[in-house]
Design a protein around this motif. Structure first.
Motif, short mmCIF file in Angstrom:
data_model
loop_
_atom_site.label_atom_id
_atom_site.label_comp_id
_atom_site.label_asym_id
_atom_site.label_seq_id
_atom_site.Cartn_x
_atom_site.Cartn_y
_atom_site.Cartn_z
N GLU A 113 -13.62 -83.81 -34.27
CA GLU A 113 -14.63 -84.43 -33.40
C GLU A 113 -15.26 -83.36 -32.50
O GLU A 113 -14.73 -82.26 -32.36
N GLY A 114 -16.39 -83.70 -31.91
CA GLY A 114 -17.00 -82.77 -30.95
C GLY A 114 -17.79 -81.67 -31.63
O GLY A 114 -17.91 -81.63 -32.86
N ASN A 115 -18.28 -80.76 -30.81
CA ASN A 115 -19.20 -79.74 -31.27
C ASN A 115 -18.52 -78.37 -31.22
O ASN A 115 -17.81 -78.07 -30.27
N ALA A 116 -18.75 -77.57 -32.25
CA ALA A 116 -18.04 -76.27 -32.33
C ALA A 116 -18.93 -75.08 -31.98
O ALA A 116 -18.55 -73.93 -32.23
N THR A 117 -20.09 -75.33 -31.40
CA THR A 117 -21.04 -74.22 -31.14
C THR A 117 -20.41 -73.12 -30.28
O THR A 117 -20.51 -71.93 -30.60
N LEU A 118 -19.74 -73.52 -29.20
CA LEU A 118 -19.18 -72.52 -28.29
C LEU A 118 -17.99 -71.81 -28.95
O LEU A 118 -17.75 -70.62 -28.72
N HIS A 119 -17.27 -72.55 -29.77
CA HIS A 119 -16.12 -71.98 -30.48
C HIS A 119 -16.59 -70.93 -31.49
O HIS A 119 -15.98 -69.87 -31.65
N ARG A 120 -17.70 -71.24 -32.16
CA ARG A 120 -18.27 -70.29 -33.12
C ARG A 120 -18.74 -69.02 -32.40
O ARG A 120 -18.53 -67.91 -32.87
N LEU A 121 -19.34 -69.21 -31.24
CA LEU A 121 -19.78 -68.05 -30.44
C LEU A 121 -18.57 -67.20 -30.04
O LEU A 121 -18.64 -65.96 -30.04
#
Ligand SMILES: Nc1nc2c(ncn2[C@@H]2O[C@H](COP(=O)(O)OP(=O)(O)OP(=O)(O)O)[C@@H](O)[C@H]2O)c(=O)[nH]1
Ligand SMILES: [Zn+2]
Length: 362
Positions: A113-121
Motif C-alpha cells: 500500500e502507499g506510494n514508493a516515490t520517496l523510497h525510490r529516491l
C-alpha cells in the motif's frame, strides 16, 4: 542571489551525508521521511528512527529477489523491518556476503500500500553515493521541522526529479601536455561535473581532425586492472592497447570515465569480487548486491566528445551497448574497432560471461 544551496548542491550534500551515516529528510507533497543508508547507519540512529514509527528497509527488486521478498513497487521493495532487527540484521539483509552461510533471513514482509516515490529516491541516493543500494526509511509527521531542528539536509522529490534524470553540466577545467610512452604528443583534459560528482578525463593524442571520425575509446575506471595489473579482467591491457593504437595512428581520444566497477564504485566492486569467490559470475554478483548488470551512464562519454568538438568516432570496443548509446546521443559510430587483448586463465570465465550475458562481441 541567495546564499542558500541550490537543489543540485543539496543533492551533493545528501550523498555526502549518507556516506557519513547522517540521515537526510525527503519530502514529496504532504509526505516526508527520514532516510539513512543501511551500510553506514548506526544503532543509535536506528533507535531514534523507531521513535518516529515503523521503519522500512528499502531494497532494490534485484536484492529482494535473492531474499525471496516480493517487490510490489516494481524496481524497489519496502521490507517492513522486524521490531527486533538491529543494525547487524539490517546489514545482513543489505549485504549478500553471508547469504550462503546464514541463509535464514525470512520470511520478509513487504509493503504494497502507499506510494514508493520517496523510497525510490532513497535508493537512487544510496547508489549515487556508491554505497550498497539499501536504505532505512521512516515516515515523519513534520519533515520540515525535523530537518530544521536537527540540521539535516532536506530534498524535495519533485524538485529533485529533473536533476536525477539529466546529465549534470560539465566544466572543462584545464588541459595540459603530458608526453606518454605510447604517444609523446598527448594532452590530458579534466572535466568536472557541476553536481559535485567525480571528475572525468580525456586524453587527446595528436590533433585529431574534428571533421572526420576520430579513433576513440570510452574507458571506464578500473583501479585493479588499470593500476594494479589485476588478471581478473582485461582493462589494463585494453587501456594500454588503445593508447598504443592511437600513438601508432598519430591521433585519437581516450575518455577515462570514473565509473569504477561498471558504475557501482570500488567498494561494491570488491564486494562483487568476494561473491565471485563464492562461485557467482560477474552479472550474478551485481544482482545479489542489488545492482543491475551495468550501472554506467554513457551519455557522459558522448557529452565529453561533443564538448571536444567530435561528432563521429571509430570506437575501440567489444561492447555493443556503448555503440548504441553513442548513436542515441548523437555521436555517429563510423566503425567498431575490436579490442581483444589481455585474455588469461584468470579472466577467461569473466570474458565468457560478458559475451554470453552482456552481449559482448568476440
Ligand atoms: N561490477 C563489476 N565491475 C567490474 C568487474 N570487472 C571489471 N569491472 C569494471 O568493468 C568496467 C569495464 O569497463 P570497460 O572495459 O570500459 O567496458 P566494457 O563494458 O568491458 O566494454 P569494452 O571494454 O569497451 O569492450 C570497469 O569499470 C571495471 O572496473 C566485475 O566483476 N564487477
Ligand atoms: Zn577491470
Amino acid at each position: 542571489m541567495s546564499l542558500a544551496p541550490s537543489l543540485m548542491e543539496l543533492l551533493a550534500r545528501a550523498r555526502a551525508d549518507l556516506r557519513m551515516g547522517v540521515p537526510v529528510v525527503l519530502t514529496g507533497g504532504d509526505e516526508g521521511v527520514l532516510v539513512m543508508a543501511a551500510e553506514t547507519g548506526s544503532q543509535a540512529r536506528l533507535q531514534r528512527f523507531r521513535r518516529e514509527g515503523e521503519v522500512d528497509l528499502v531494497l532494490t527488486a534485484r536484492r529482494a529477489e535473492t531474499l525471496k521478498a516480493r517487490a510490489y513497487d516494481g524496481d524497489v521493495a519496502r521490507v517492513v523491518l522486524p521490531r527486533r532487527a538491529d543494525m547487524a540484521a539490517v546489514q545482513g539483509l543489505a549485504d549478500p556476503k553471508d547469504d550462503l552461510t546464514k541463509p535464514m533471513k525470512g520470511p520478509l514482509t513487504t509493503r504494497r500500500e502507499g506510494n514508493a516515490t520517496l523510497h525510490r529516491l532513497a535508493i537512487t541516493l544510496t547508489k549515487s553515493a556508491r554505497l550498497l543500494p539499501a536504505a532505512l526509511v521512516v515516515p515523519v509527521s513534520d519533515p520540515r521541522g525535523v530537518a530544521l531542528r536537527s540540521v539535516l539536509t532536506r530534498i524535495d522529490a519533485i524538485e529533485a526529479a529533473p536533476y536525477l534524470l539529466t546529465l549534470a553540466r560539465l566544466d572543462h577545467v584545464v588541459s595540459a601536455r603530458v608526453p606518454l610512452r605510447a604517444a609523446e604528443n598527448a594532452r590530458l583534459h579534466i572535466f568536472r561535473p557541476e553536481d559535485g560528482s567525480d571528475e572525468h578525463y580525456a586524453i587527446e593524442i595528436g590533433r585529431p581532425d574534428r571533421s572526420a571520425p576520430v579513433l576513440a575509446r570510452l574507458h571506464s575506471a578500473c583501479f585493479t586492472g588499470d593500476l594494479l595489473g589485476s588478471l581478473k579482467c582485461d582493462c589494463g591491457p585494453q587501456l594500454n592497447a588503445a593508447l598504443a593504437k592511437m600513438g601508432q595512428e598519430g591521433s585519437g581520444v581516450l575518455l577515462y570515465l570514473n565509473q569504477e566497477g561498471r558504475g557501482i564504485g570500488l567498494a561494491n566492486k570488491m564486494r562483487a569480487y568476494a561473491l565471485q569467490d563464492q562461485g557467482f559470475d560477474t552479472v550474478e554478483a551485481n544482482h545479489r548486491l542489488g545492482f543491475e548488470d551495468d550501472e554506467r551512464d554513457f551519455r557522459l562519454g558522448a557529452e565529453i566528445l561533443r564538448r571536444m568538438g567530435f561528432g563521429g568516432v571509430r570506437l575501440l570496443t567489444n561492447n555493443p551497448a556503448k555503440i548504441a548509446m553513442m548513436e542515441r546521443c548523437g555521436i555517429s559510430v563510423a566503425e567498431r574497432v575490436p579490442l581483444r587483448v589481455g585474455e588469461n586463465p584468470f579472466n577467461e570465465a569473466y570474458l565468457a560471461t560478458k559475451a554470453a550475458k552482456s552481449g559482448h562481441l568476440l
